[in-house]
Scaffold this active site. Structure first.
Site, PDB file in Angstrom:
ATOM      1  N   HIS A 203      -6.593  -4.601  -5.229  1.00 58.06           N
ATOM      2  CA  HIS A 203      -6.604  -4.137  -3.830  1.00 58.06           C
ATOM      3  C   HIS A 203      -7.937  -4.404  -3.151  1.00 58.06           C
ATOM      4  O   HIS A 203      -8.997  -4.292  -3.749  1.00 58.06           O
ATOM      5  CB  HIS A 203      -6.153  -2.681  -3.695  1.00 58.06           C
ATOM      6  CG  HIS A 203      -7.063  -1.656  -4.297  1.00 58.06           C
ATOM      7  ND1 HIS A 203      -8.055  -1.034  -3.585  1.00 58.06           N
ATOM      8  CD2 HIS A 203      -7.111  -1.112  -5.530  1.00 58.06           C
ATOM      9  CE1 HIS A 203      -8.674  -0.151  -4.360  1.00 58.06           C
ATOM     10  NE2 HIS A 203      -8.135  -0.182  -5.543  1.00 58.06           N
ATOM     11  N   HIS A 362     -14.536   6.094  -5.452  1.00 57.76           N
ATOM     12  CA  HIS A 362     -14.206   6.955  -4.306  1.00 57.76           C
ATOM     13  C   HIS A 362     -15.421   7.737  -3.817  1.00 57.76           C
ATOM     14  O   HIS A 362     -15.282   8.847  -3.302  1.00 57.76           O
ATOM     15  CB  HIS A 362     -13.059   7.931  -4.663  1.00 57.76           C
ATOM     16  CG  HIS A 362     -11.794   7.235  -5.066  1.00 57.76           C
ATOM     17  ND1 HIS A 362     -10.673   7.903  -5.481  1.00 57.76           N
ATOM     18  CD2 HIS A 362     -11.484   5.914  -5.102  1.00 57.76           C
ATOM     19  CE1 HIS A 362      -9.723   7.029  -5.779  1.00 57.76           C
ATOM     20  NE2 HIS A 362     -10.192   5.807  -5.553  1.00 57.76           N
TER      21      HIS A 362
HETATM   22  N1  BES Z   1      -8.437   2.302  -8.969  1.00 55.55           N
HETATM   23  C1  BES Z   1      -7.744   3.537  -8.739  1.00 55.55           C
HETATM   24  C2  BES Z   1      -6.838   3.890  -9.897  1.00 55.55           C
HETATM   25  C3  BES Z   1      -7.492   4.484 -11.107  1.00 55.55           C
HETATM   26  C4  BES Z   1      -8.574   5.339 -10.987  1.00 55.55           C
HETATM   27  C5  BES Z   1      -6.963   4.229 -12.339  1.00 55.55           C
HETATM   28  C6  BES Z   1      -9.139   5.885 -12.120  1.00 55.55           C
HETATM   29  C7  BES Z   1      -7.510   4.789 -13.465  1.00 55.55           C
HETATM   30  C8  BES Z   1      -8.603   5.614 -13.351  1.00 55.55           C
HETATM   31  C9  BES Z   1      -6.911   3.436  -7.460  1.00 55.55           C
HETATM   32  O1  BES Z   1      -7.590   2.755  -6.456  1.00 55.55           O
HETATM   33  C10 BES Z   1      -6.641   4.824  -6.962  1.00 55.55           C
HETATM   34  O2  BES Z   1      -7.535   5.444  -6.464  1.00 55.55           O
HETATM   35  N2  BES Z   1      -5.427   5.323  -7.135  1.00 55.55           N
HETATM   36  C11 BES Z   1      -5.068   6.632  -6.719  1.00 55.55           C
HETATM   37  C12 BES Z   1      -3.582   6.783  -6.645  1.00 55.55           C
HETATM   38  C13 BES Z   1      -2.924   5.931  -5.579  1.00 55.55           C
HETATM   39  C14 BES Z   1      -1.410   6.058  -5.698  1.00 55.55           C
HETATM   40  C15 BES Z   1      -3.411   6.299  -4.197  1.00 55.55           C
HETATM   41  C16 BES Z   1      -5.556   7.639  -7.759  1.00 55.55           C
HETATM   42  O3  BES Z   1      -5.609   7.285  -8.942  1.00 55.55           O
HETATM   43  O4  BES Z   1      -5.931   8.711  -7.370  1.00 55.55           O
HETATM   44 ZN    ZN Z   2      -9.166   3.997  -5.753  1.00 58.32          ZN
END
Ligand code: BES
Ligand code: ZN
Length: 481
Positions: A203, A362
């Site tokens: 992304h 984040h």
């Molecule tokens: N890169 C993250 C996913 C992630 C974070 C995987 C930490 C493993 C460990 C992704 O960008 C993200 O933030 N995903 C969200 C969920 C999504 C459905 C909005 C999350 O994991 O909170």
């Molecule tokens: Zn993320």
């Protein structure tokens, strides 16, 4: 008593309506436990529409959505955005499609191309890409800058195709309904079976507790950089795939997989034959004893095993060594889940075991300096390259038949004897690979007729690749007796 009920009903309806009319309220699916917790914390802002197994369809306010994100800053309880109540509930009942057995036939046959490709992966290039994406300051999907980010990536990918003279490559923006940010898709058209697709994605957007300061170096500039360098290596190698390859930089993942969901849905609606999809989201933080952790939930077991076999085969030891394990993300935590829910095979090789991943994501602290090098991401770039070559397979159509037929080569009495007189163009060198794809000889060619000693090589099968330039080569199988 009756009156009281009526009053309660009216009050309930009114209070529900007040947030239902908020145009920014969101339909989504999420894990049941997250939904229950959210409902407990914000009872007036959350409605659980339906529960099934370990998931729930939920309707909640924009504020509750932010609350969710902030609650656990790193890997917050994720939710998958849905367009309507119907869509959210339907997603709970979507059964995995049966994948036909012929689609599951993953083979490892391209040693002669993969091994040289691994040598081409350049860690500095990955670092440069990450720093460039980080330098926007934010790539938050709702800001105008996110549109610039997508346009700039399109320009960069197009320039790469031009640099390597690839007329079989095109780059387009994919415009979305639920975000103004477009996704970017590079297509390398398959030479033999262009209707079969092999996809990698990551992304392009970022988020943060303060979206004005969301460098997103690991999440997910690293994934975009990883794929970009893999593709560059494929171009440098002159690789022409049999199947069509697509590289996707998704918009608005951070607000519930919005970009990838619209793309996967459109592909499914059009019956696009996507063989498999691999997600690269967070590749540059070395947080575990193993290099790659395969996420085993919301992914396809057969595809996961294939990627592990690729590593066993190509990265067991030496300078390209990669170690791996598995873990759970506990939710459809990245864009692979969009493809999984449309019935496609998807995998998610991740930077560390879940929980040992980069704790700065984040937040304004998600900068390249946390890792300081792109060594970890380079391993993912190698895996990405292996996956693309072995799933899309190489095409001999990269050179025209006339050229292939004009190259004659045999081995005799410890000599590799070549005759290139029938070819209208000049060759610059010949490279000999053994059956494992290891380069055993590289010699410049100055005349159209000649021989090279192979005395010191063990008997067996070799591939002789005659190089014209970076885009043109002819390969022939040979036996040294
Ligand atoms: N890169 C993250 C996913 C992630 C974070 C995987 C930490 C493993 C460990 C992704 O960008 C993200 O933030 N995903 C969200 C969920 C999504 C459905 C909005 C999350 O994991 O909170
Ligand atoms: Zn993320």
């Amino acid at each position: 008593m009756k009156k009281l009920h009526l009053i309660t009903l009216v009050v309930l309806l009114l209070s529900f309506n007040s947030f239902a009319q908020d145009s920014k309220s969101i339909y989504a699916t999420m894990s049941l436990s997250d939904a229950l917790e959210l409902k407990k914390d914000l009872p007036d802002e959350v409605e659980i529409l339906e529960k099934r197994r370990n998931e729930a369809a939920v309707f909640f306010t924009d504020h509750a959505g932010h609350y969710l994100h902030d609650k656990v800053l790193v890997h917050g309880p994720g939710y998958i955005f849905k367009n309507s109540e119907e869509d959210a509930i339907a997603a709970l009942y979507k059964e995995a499609k049966e994948i036909p057995a012929n689609k599951m036939a993953f083979t490892i046959t391209e040693d002669a191309l993969v091994n040289p490709a691994l040598d081409l992966i350049n860690t500095q290039n990955i670092e440069d890409h990450i720093l460039e994406l980080e330098s926007y300051g934010t790539r938050y999907h709702a800001y105008p800058i996110a549109i610039d980010v997508a346009n700039d990536l399109k320009d960069k990918w197009e320039a790469m195709a031009v640099q390597y003279g690839r007329s079989d490559v095109s780059v387009r923006l994919f415009n979305h309904v639920n975000t103004n940010m477009p996704s970017v898709i590079m297509t390398i058209e398959g030479a033999e079976t262009p209707d079969e697709f092999v996809v990698v994605g990551g992304h392009l957007d970022s988020t943060s507790s303060n979206n004005n300061n969301a460098p997103g170096a690991d999440d997910d500039a690293s994934g975009i950089a990883t794929m970009t360098e893999s593709v560059r290596a494929l171009f440098e190698l002159g690789f022409v795939p049999n199947r069509t390859i697509e590289i996707m930089a998704y918009a608005a993942e951070e607000i519930g997989l919005v970009g990838s969901a619209e793309i996967a849905e459109e592909y499914a609606d059009n019956d696009v034959d996507v063989i498999s999809v691999v997600q690269f989201d967070m590749t540059n933080y070395n947080g575990s004893a193993i290099d790659v952790s395969f996420i085993t939930d919301y992914t396809n077991g057969t595809l996961n095993s294939f990627l592990m076999e690729l590593i066993d085969h190509y990265n067991a030891d030496g300078i390209h060594e990669i170690t791996y394990g598995t873990s759970l993300c506990n939710y459809g935590c990245s864009d692979h889940a969009s493809w999984t829910s449309e019935g496609y095979m998807a995998s998610f090789p991740f930077e560390a075991n879940f929980g040992q991943h980069n704790g700065n994501i984040h937040s304004p602290g998600d900068t390249f300096s946390v890792s300081g090098t792109a060594n970890h991401a380079a391993k993912f770039s190698k895996l990405c390259t292996e996956y693309l070559i072995e799933s899309a397979k190489s095409s001999l159509l990269s050179v025209d038949d006339a050229l292939v037929n004009s190259v004659s080569v045999i081995t005799q009495n410890g000599q590799l004897i070549y005759n290139l007189e029938a070819a209208a163009i000049d060759f610059t060198s010949v490279i000999l690979y053994d059956i494992q794809g290891k380069k055993v000889l590289e010699t410049p060619i100055t005349s159209k007729n000649g021989s090279v000693s192979t005395q010191s090589f063990t008997k067996g099968i070799y591939i002789a690749t005659f190089i014209v330039d970076t885009n043109t080569s002819v390969s022939k199988k040979l036996i040294i007796k």
